[in-house]
Design an enzyme around this catalytic site. Structure first.
Site, PDB file in Angstrom:
ATOM      1  N   VAL A 316       0.845  -1.186   0.000  1.00 15.59           N
ATOM      2  CA  VAL A 316       0.000   0.000   0.000  1.00 15.59           C
ATOM      3  C   VAL A 316       0.883   1.240   0.000  1.00 15.59           C
ATOM      4  O   VAL A 316       1.894   1.291   0.703  1.00 15.59           O
ATOM      5  CB  VAL A 316      -0.919   0.014   1.239  1.00 15.59           C
ATOM      6  CG1 VAL A 316      -1.764   1.288   1.277  1.00 15.59           C
ATOM      7  CG2 VAL A 316      -1.813  -1.211   1.266  1.00 15.59           C
ATOM      8  N   SER A 317       0.518   2.245  -0.788  1.00 14.90           N
ATOM      9  CA  SER A 317       1.190   3.538  -0.801  1.00 14.90           C
ATOM     10  C   SER A 317       2.657   3.361  -1.214  1.00 14.90           C
ATOM     11  O   SER A 317       2.937   2.813  -2.276  1.00 14.90           O
ATOM     12  CB  SER A 317       1.036   4.214   0.559  1.00 14.90           C
ATOM     13  OG  SER A 317       1.480   5.543   0.511  1.00 14.90           O
ATOM     14  N   ASN A 318       3.615   3.770  -0.372  1.00 18.19           N
ATOM     15  CA  ASN A 318       5.015   3.522  -0.711  1.00 18.19           C
ATOM     16  C   ASN A 318       5.289   2.028  -0.849  1.00 18.19           C
ATOM     17  O   ASN A 318       6.125   1.616  -1.665  1.00 18.19           O
ATOM     18  CB  ASN A 318       5.925   4.110   0.361  1.00 18.19           C
ATOM     19  CG  ASN A 318       6.098   5.606   0.221  1.00 18.19           C
ATOM     20  OD1 ASN A 318       5.579   6.221  -0.711  1.00 18.19           O
ATOM     21  ND2 ASN A 318       6.800   6.222   1.149  1.00 18.19           N
ATOM     22  N   HIS A 588      -6.656   8.298   0.318  1.00 23.22           N
ATOM     23  CA  HIS A 588      -5.408   7.571   0.578  1.00 23.22           C
ATOM     24  C   HIS A 588      -5.393   6.828   1.905  1.00 23.22           C
ATOM     25  O   HIS A 588      -4.741   5.796   2.023  1.00 23.22           O
ATOM     26  CB  HIS A 588      -4.229   8.545   0.529  1.00 23.22           C
ATOM     27  CG  HIS A 588      -2.900   7.878   0.361  1.00 23.22           C
ATOM     28  ND1 HIS A 588      -2.453   7.397  -0.852  1.00 23.22           N
ATOM     29  CD2 HIS A 588      -1.928   7.561   1.256  1.00 23.22           C
ATOM     30  CE1 HIS A 588      -1.262   6.848  -0.710  1.00 23.22           C
ATOM     31  NE2 HIS A 588      -0.921   6.926   0.562  1.00 23.22           N
TER      32      HIS A 588
END
Length: 626
Positions: A316-318, A588
């Site tokens: 997820v995300s980074n 996000h």
């Protein structure tokens, strides 16, 4: 949230994968380790088996390989692996907290706040990482409609490792459930979201993989929460405690030699390694580490290889960006990948996080005073337009960057500027979260130092990090704070009592001079920063890799247009296919969707991630592994 289309299922002829043992074995050196936990003994790497024919279901097909890929190289362990058994009272997934403990807003306590035990630190780290990623609010559906909060007994393997040519060690972890299924050899590999510590993906990768009998391999990808008070240079040991003299530590930094309050060193910012450039290598290394652990933990079924063990990557995300970077590495070691809200910069198109985050830090406070955001609670503290936003509009106008005779016309002009740069009103609306929490500046300060390769005492634009008091003034951290940094911090300040010091602060809008300086680094005045960012671009995944990318249309931290959508367009323009899922009413941060200020405006995105993993798993299981 609208239902997602089914993942495509296409027949694919069987093909041979090269059978190999874990070619990049992580050697366990003979140096002694602390006696608190047993060290897993080293054993010789097994010989490779004969080639196994594997039928692999491909979600996407293409014809060529990606340019500019780097081969992985052997990584040295800084000390031996630490193995610990975890039963129901202290299990792998919930640290014994169970559903009630994870849902509690009160963190698990330390018996002695000055000297928490390794078990207490682990439990609190797992609690904080669950609550930082997942929506555990009442009625969220986590644990019933999707995900799992069940206790999972098993063993946990920790190690410090390095990548070739890099200065600092990083954390690797493998969770091996007692219910591991050797007949369905599977490893779920993941990287932490944001700059979190090694448990930073447990709410997705762990909660999906462990109940299915898969081993789960984690990497902190060179970031993490091993903050260092440079007054002493004392680091964090492998078990999360402040290290004793002579112990191998998560992050090495010399003691501060100057006068005054010593800065705090944060690994993502101050490692000197630009860890983002190696995100893909970190994921590959974690997958290899998992196979090494399996070789030693289950020798009767060895060898464990990339040819006879399925590897599913998810993040997820980074962490999602790291998974996509790993997908671009050479070889056929990965069987499928799912990336959620990925921070990813393709070779062509898209925008770098540092580019749009420095832009947002300057322009968004003003733009949020535009009429389009009158109903956005976070943009209207107390129901009025933000005074800080009004001050930002005035400062930008005085600097000649903005036109307008009134505060309202200036806000409208700032909104128009962001829209012209590719932002949407939906992304700006969700971006009010990052503006309210000072997250744009936190990201910009941390990443600027990482890209520039600076230490805690010479960060770009006069910034530094230190423990701060209620007024934001620097002070020495307390022993209690230092003891809890590893379990409580998010990876970038402001976090766990550590804040940002700004020596350029001046004028009515005190943050703006430093933010302008950070933006100037992107605009070409610092070649180190631009070169370091170029090193973070993704390579094309191999042809035939099942790949799912999920992005919320309303994402305000990593806007879809700049990242996930740009990556999908780049793949398709280069003959690659993927399953790309766009979801409305998703921003996000799943952990924020229950905030009163959001008033049910958003829905969590993790349910879609679980659904994608379920479908990938179903399709892989329908294909014979041997």
């Amino acid at each position: 949230m609208s239902p997602s289309p089914p993942l495509p299922s296409r027949p694919q002829p069987a093909w041979d994968r090269r059978t190999r043992p874990v070619s990049q074995r992580l050697p366990v050196p003979g140096a002694p380790t602390p006696a608190r936990e047993p060290e897993l003994p080293a054993r010789p790497a097994p010989e490779p088996r004969t080639t196994l024919a594997l039928a692999v279901l491909a979600v996407a097909l293409a014809a060529c390989t990606g340019p500019g890929t780097r081969e992985t190289a052997a990584a040295d362990l800084a000390q031996g692996m630490r193995v610990q058994s975890h039963a129901e009272a202290d299990d792998l997934l919930t640290a014994g907290l169970g559903e009630a403990g994870l849902r509690s807003p009160v963190p698990p306590a330390f018996a002695d706040a000055l000297s928490p035990t390794a078990q207490e630190l682990r439990r609190r780290a797992i609690w904080s990482n669950w609550r930082g990623i997942a929506d555990l609010s009442p009625g969220s559906g986590y644990g019933s409609a999707y995900g799992s909060l069940a206790r999972v007994p098993g063993r946990e393997y920790h190690a410090f490792a390095t990548l070739p040519g890099r200065q600092q060690p990083h954390r690797l972890m493998v969770q091996l459930p007692d219910a591991f299924d050797p007949d369905r050899r599977c490893v779920v590999v993941t990287a932490s979201s944001g700059s979190r510590g090694v448990y930073g993906a447990i709410a997705l990768a762990g909660a999906w993989g462990l109940p299915r009998g898969c081993a789960v391999a984690y990497t902190d990808k060179g970031a993490g929460t091993g903050f260092v008070d440079t007054a002493s240079g004392q680091g964090t040991a492998l078990d999360g405690r402040p290290a004793a003299a002579g112990e191998v530590v998560e992050f090495r930094v010399p003691a501060h030699a100057g006068d005054g309050i010593a800065p705090v060193a944060v690994k993502h910012a101050h490692s000197g390694d630009n860890p983002e450039a190696d995100w893909g290598l970190h994921v590959r290394q974690a997958a290899d580490f998992a196979l090494q652990v399996l070789d030693r933990a289950r020798p009767g079924e060895a060898p464990w290889t990339h040819a006879n063990t399925r590897v599913i990557a998810v993040g997820v995300s980074n962490g999602g960006g790291a998974v996509l970077r790993a997908a671009g590495l050479p070889g056929d070691w990965m069987d499928a990948a799912v990336a959620v809200s990925p921070n990813i910069l393709p070779r062509d198109g898209g925008r770098a996080l540092y580019d749009y985050a420095t832009e947002a830090a300057i322009w968004m406070p003003c733009a949020l005073n535009a009429a389009a955001f009158d109903t956005v609670a976070l943009a209207r503290p107390g129901g009025a337009k933000s005074p800080a936003g009004t001050a930002r509009c005035a400062a930008l106008t005085a600097g000649g960057e903005l036109q307008g005779d009134t505060a309202q016309s200036q806000a409208e002009a700032a909104r128009a500027h962001l829209l012209a740069q590719g932002w949407t009103d939906a992304a700006i609306t969700a971006g009010a979260l990052s503006t309210a929490f000072d997250l744009w500046r936190a990201v910009d300060v941390t990443y600027a130092s990482s890209y520039a390769g600076t230490g805690p005492g010479d960060m770009p634009c006069g910034y530094s990090l230190a423990a701060v008091d209620a007024a934001g003034a620097p002070r020495a951290p307390t022993a209690t704070e230092r003891a809890a940094w590893w379990s409580d911090a998010s990876g970038i300040p402001p976090s766990a009592g550590v804040g940002i010091l700004d020596t350029l602060a001046a004028g009515d809008d005190r943050a703006l001079p430093g933010l302008r300086c950070l933006r100037a680094l992107w605009d070409g005045r610092d070649a180190r920063v631009r070169t370091a960012i170029e090193a973070t671009r993704a390579d094309l995944p191999r042809a035939g890799l099942p790949l799912v990318v999920i992005h919320g249309i309303d994402d305000g931290l990593v806007p879809e247009a700049f990242s996930g959508a740009a990556y999908a367009a780049w793949l398709r323009a280069n003959g690659r296919e993927l399953t790309y899922l766009r979801h409305p009413k998703a921003q996000h941060f799943d952990a924020f969707v229950a905030l009163p200020a959001l008033s049910g405006q958003y829905q969590p995105l993790l349910p879609q991630a679980y659904r994608a993993l379920d479908e990938v798993w179903r399709q892989l299981q329908a294909t014979p592994a041997h």
